[in-house]
Write an enzyme that holds these catalytic residues in place. Structure first.
Site, PDB file in Angstrom:
ATOM      1  N   THR A   1       0.810  -1.221   0.000  1.00  0.00           N
ATOM      2  CA  THR A   1       0.000   0.000   0.000  1.00  0.00           C
ATOM      3  C   THR A   1       0.844   1.272   0.000  1.00  0.00           C
ATOM      4  O   THR A   1       0.448   2.284  -0.583  1.00  0.00           O
ATOM      5  CB  THR A   1      -0.938  -0.008   1.223  1.00  0.00           C
ATOM      6  OG1 THR A   1      -1.816  -1.123   1.076  1.00  0.00           O
ATOM      7  CG2 THR A   1      -1.742   1.262   1.339  1.00  0.00           C
TER       8      THR A   1
ATOM      9  N   ASP B   1       1.177  -6.324  -4.596  1.00  0.00           N
ATOM     10  CA  ASP B   1       0.374  -6.373  -3.373  1.00  0.00           C
ATOM     11  C   ASP B   1       0.894  -7.599  -2.643  1.00  0.00           C
ATOM     12  O   ASP B   1       1.128  -8.644  -3.267  1.00  0.00           O
ATOM     13  CB  ASP B   1      -1.114  -6.556  -3.737  1.00  0.00           C
ATOM     14  CG  ASP B   1      -2.011  -6.521  -2.514  1.00  0.00           C
ATOM     15  OD1 ASP B   1      -1.796  -7.363  -1.611  1.00  0.00           O
ATOM     16  OD2 ASP B   1      -2.910  -5.668  -2.454  1.00  0.00           O
ATOM     17  N   SER B   2       1.112  -7.534  -1.337  1.00  0.00           N
ATOM     18  CA  SER B   2       1.802  -8.645  -0.673  1.00  0.00           C
ATOM     19  C   SER B   2       0.984  -9.928  -0.673  1.00  0.00           C
ATOM     20  O   SER B   2       1.516 -11.003  -0.401  1.00  0.00           O
ATOM     21  CB  SER B   2       2.209  -8.256   0.746  1.00  0.00           C
ATOM     22  OG  SER B   2       1.093  -8.175   1.582  1.00  0.00           O
ATOM     23  N   SER B   3      -0.308  -9.829  -1.018  1.00  0.00           N
ATOM     24  CA  SER B   3      -1.107 -11.048  -1.143  1.00  0.00           C
ATOM     25  C   SER B   3      -0.612 -11.901  -2.307  1.00  0.00           C
ATOM     26  O   SER B   3      -0.894 -13.098  -2.374  1.00  0.00           O
ATOM     27  CB  SER B   3      -2.580 -10.701  -1.375  1.00  0.00           C
ATOM     28  OG  SER B   3      -3.023  -9.893  -0.329  1.00  0.00           O
TER      29      SER B   3
ATOM     30  N   THR C   1       1.424  -4.955   3.950  1.00  0.00           N
ATOM     31  CA  THR C   1       1.262  -5.396   5.336  1.00  0.00           C
ATOM     32  C   THR C   1       0.619  -6.785   5.446  1.00  0.00           C
ATOM     33  O   THR C   1       0.822  -7.475   6.446  1.00  0.00           O
ATOM     34  CB  THR C   1       0.396  -4.395   6.128  1.00  0.00           C
ATOM     35  OG1 THR C   1      -0.859  -4.245   5.450  1.00  0.00           O
ATOM     36  CG2 THR C   1       1.073  -3.055   6.250  1.00  0.00           C
TER      37      THR C   1
HETATM   38  N1  LIG Z   1      -1.525  -2.224   3.809  1.00  0.00           N
HETATM   39  C1  LIG Z   1      -1.158  -3.029   2.826  1.00  0.00           C
HETATM   40  O1  LIG Z   1      -0.005  -2.962   2.419  1.00  0.00           O
HETATM   41  C2  LIG Z   1      -2.137  -4.040   2.330  1.00  0.00           C
HETATM   42  C3  LIG Z   1      -1.896  -4.527   0.941  1.00  0.00           C
HETATM   43  N2  LIG Z   1      -3.010  -5.308   0.487  1.00  0.00           N
HETATM   44  C4  LIG Z   1      -0.648  -5.397   0.831  1.00  0.00           C
HETATM   45  O2  LIG Z   1      -0.441  -6.213   1.673  1.00  0.00           O
HETATM   46  O3  LIG Z   1       0.084  -5.257  -0.089  1.00  0.00           O
END
Ligand SMILES: NC(=O)C[C@H](N)C(=O)O
Length: 655
Positions: free
Chosen positions: A75, A146-148, A178
């Site tokens: 993000t 995106d970390s997903s 995150t």
């Molecule tokens: N706050 C974030 O970074 C969430 C985002 N979906 C990620 O993990 O890339």
């Protein structure tokens, strides 16, 4: 022995009480023994502020630390596309360049920084409070994720880039989404072997491009810590807290305070000052070279128990190619113990070589085999995961299972061990070598003990027998050193024998007094049910008996009942000293023995006149309370006895 043990204890005490440092203390940063790597390179570079002849000469500039920022996505660098957030490529560096708190353009120009460092995406923080410059380079990944979307391949890439650039930077910051940040931080902690520099993973909940965001603070804090402090750990920095990466977990999707480290206090807090909890910082304790182990096994999984889970589901999950599973169990590591099929499925899998780690579903706490429902899992071959987070357990499995040339047995052993501070060590079974006067250091080193919690656990395991050893030889200095380390001098050893028991046996009156005035209790019972008073009586330590009695020690009801027989036997053998001690300890001289006769009656029947007279005198003293009077002790002269009766010689037999 007293001296050497004292020295050893004192140095351990020093290690335990390493002071907290903060940014205000940073003037001596390169001198601190905890920072062996020269942190700030005092480079000489031409100043190009003007073209005068003087400026041609190299001029010293502010000490600089170099940090490599690897931007993987998340993000922090996202913008809205079709009303949803997604990473924006090639925008981050240019955006930071325009933010004065994250880049000092005039300094960069004046010092010729761009020329000096070459064609890198290079930025520099404004001068810190400590008069240091953090020069940082942004390495942006393509694509930003995106970390997903992250997989073990991405962990590998990060690891390789750190390894490649390890010697050129003082620290590393990994910008990351995150959602899976705790997994990546955990994985990197295992992959980075013999780490000596800080690797700080951070990101944000709101993009750095928005007006109100947490990205700037998180990046700034991570950069400052990575550039100022040699914390040789993979850490996670978020919302003013620096956590150990493999102890952290995402706990809030809607707050800036998105992470927690439920089983370990933060390594640092960035408030008015940045305060590092050095005692908590993990150290590799090694002279081996840094290496990134990029081999990771993907045949691992997380399975969360729930009340209706079927054996078929569990069985399916454990089928090949599965090699390692983190089973998230209830409470302190429990599962149903009334489901033989389910337990059989688990047992079959472990028998077939699948490593299953038992981790709790609870946010905080550890697994233990305190319930029958927990023990069945141990019986099924599961390995206790202690207080590891599921993220840490999973990535540890992935790392350990990928190790070649080691047996499954060795892999299981590694899983149960604390490798990078990811779990609190269970030192209950540690074997001690009391003959080695340096044993605390030796054991601490061999266990790679590097942080406060570990040292405290060792201290608590080792100091009771140490204190007993000191009590045996009357070494008050050693006890004093142990006390300074924070040890409780009233704790018992493996047999529940306290230093007071030992000192009472040995008759070290001064030491008994010292212990009593430092928390020792006269009511402590060892595993045989004996109190220090019992011990003092058995070893005929008259003065100690008097002191203990003065402090409130007394025989138990059973001991008083049984005293009659003992008194009779002493009377029969003419043992006046023994009778005196028993009487001093509170035994009733009228108490009959097993055959109903009292000690006086036994002496009379045996015609021992002197003994009869002695017992009458003793009884009189007891009645008028002389026995319980206690003189003040002279601290400096242990040998000075307290005469309360004209004692006959020890073994005088007057019969
Ligand atoms: N706050 C974030 O970074 C969430 C985002 N979906 C990620 O993990 O890339």
């Amino acid at each position: 022995m007293a001296d050497s043990s004292c020295n050893n204890l004192t140095s351990l005490a020093r290690a335990l009480s390493q002071p907290t440092l903060n940014l205000n203390d940073m003037n001596d940063v390169t001198l601190s023994p905890t920072r062996s790597i020269p942190l700030f390179k005092c480079r000489r570079r031409k100043l190009s502020i003007c073209n005068s002849i003087e400026s041609v000469e190299p001029s010293p500039i502010a000490p600089e630390a170099r940090v490599l920022v690897i931007n993987t996505g998340g993000t922090i660098g996202m913008t809205l596309h079709d009303k949803v957030l997604a990473p924006k490529a090639n925008a981050f560096f240019e955006s930071l360049r325009k933010l004065p708190i994250l880049h000092d353009e005039s300094y960069a120009q004046q010092t010729g920084m761009y020329d000096y460092y070459g064609p890198e995406n290079i930025l520099v923080l404004p001068l810190s409070k400590e008069k240091k410059r953090i020069v940082y380079t942004i390495m942006e990944y393509t694509p930003l994720l995106d970390s997903s979307n992250m997989t073990t391949d991405d962990w590998r890439k990060i690891g390789k880039d750190i390894e490649k650039n390890y010697e050129n930077y003082d620290g590393f910051v990994i910008l990351h989404g995150t959602d899976t940040m705790a997994y990546t931080a955990s994985a990197l902690s295992f992959m980075c072997e013999h780490l000596g520099k800080p690797i700080i993973v951070t990101g944000s909940q709101v993009p750095i491009y928005e007006m109100r965001n947490d990205g700037r603070d998180n990046l700034l804090g991570a950069l400052l810590i990575a550039g100022h402090f040699v914390i040789p750990e993979v850490c996670l920095y978020f919302y003013n807290n620096l956590y150990r990466g493999n102890r952290s977990t995402k706990v809030d999707a809607g707050s800036f305070n998105a992470f927690a480290s439920p089983n370990l206090a933060p390594l640092a807090c960035a408030e008015v000052d940045i305060t590092i909890n050095w005692d908590t910082v993990w150290r590799a304790n090694t002279t081996a070279k840094f290496h990134v182990s990029t081999e990771l096994n993907r045949n691992v999984g997380l399975l969360r128990l729930f009340p209706g889970i079927t054996s078929a589901t569990v069985k399916a999950f454990l089928q090949p190619p599965m090699e390692g599973v983190v089973l998230e169990t209830y409470g302190s590591g429990n599962a149903p113990d009334n489901r033989p099929h389910l337990l059989a499925v688990l047992k079959k899998a472990t028998d077939n070589g699948v490593i299953i780690i038992n981790c709790t579903q609870c946010l905080r706490g550890t697994v233990s085999a305190s319930y029958a429902t927990g023990k069945v899992l141990m019986d099924a071959g599961l390995i206790a995961g202690g207080d590891m987070t599921p993220e840490a357990a999973l990535s540890k499995l992935s790392y350990v299972l990928a190790k070649k040339d080691i047996t499954i047995h060795a892999k299981k052993k590694m899983m149960a061990q604390n490798l990078r501070g990811e779990m609190s060590a269970d030192l209950a079974g540690a074997k001690l070598c009391l003959s080695d006067s340096r044993f605390i250091q030796v054991i601490a080193k061999s266990l790679s003990v590097s942080c406060k919690e570990e040292l405290e656990a060792i201290r608590d395991a080792l100091t009771p027998p140490l204190a007993c050893a000191a009590a045996k030889i009357g070494d008050i200095e050693a006890l004093e050193a142990l006390k300074e380390m924070g040890s409780n001098l009233f704790l018992g050893d493996y047999d529940g024998r306290t230093p007071l028991h030992i000192a009472a046996c040995e008759g070290h009156l001064k030491l008994v007094k010292y212990l009593l005035s430092h928390g020792a209790t006269v009511y402590a019972k060892d595993r045989y049910g004996d109190t220090p008073l019992c011990n003092a009586v058995r070893f005929r330590q008259k003065e100690v008996v008097k002191l203990l009695r003065k402090t409130g020690a007394h025989f138990s009801r059973d001991e008083l009942e049984e005293a009659g027989t003992e008194l009779c036997s002493l009377a029969a053998s003419g043992d006046m000293e023994g009778l005196e001690i028993w009487s001093l300890a509170g035994a009733d001289l009228n108490k009959p023995g097993y055959d109903g006769q009292s000690a006086i009656q036994v002496a009379e029947a045996a015609g021992k006149k002197e003994m009869v007279a002695f017992l009458h005198q003793l009884k009189k003293k007891t009645v008028i309370g002389e026995f319980n009077e206690c003189d003040e002790y002279d601290d400096d002269d242990e040998s000075e006895g307290i005469e309360f009766i004209a004692a006959p010689t020890a073994q005088s037999n007057l019969g």
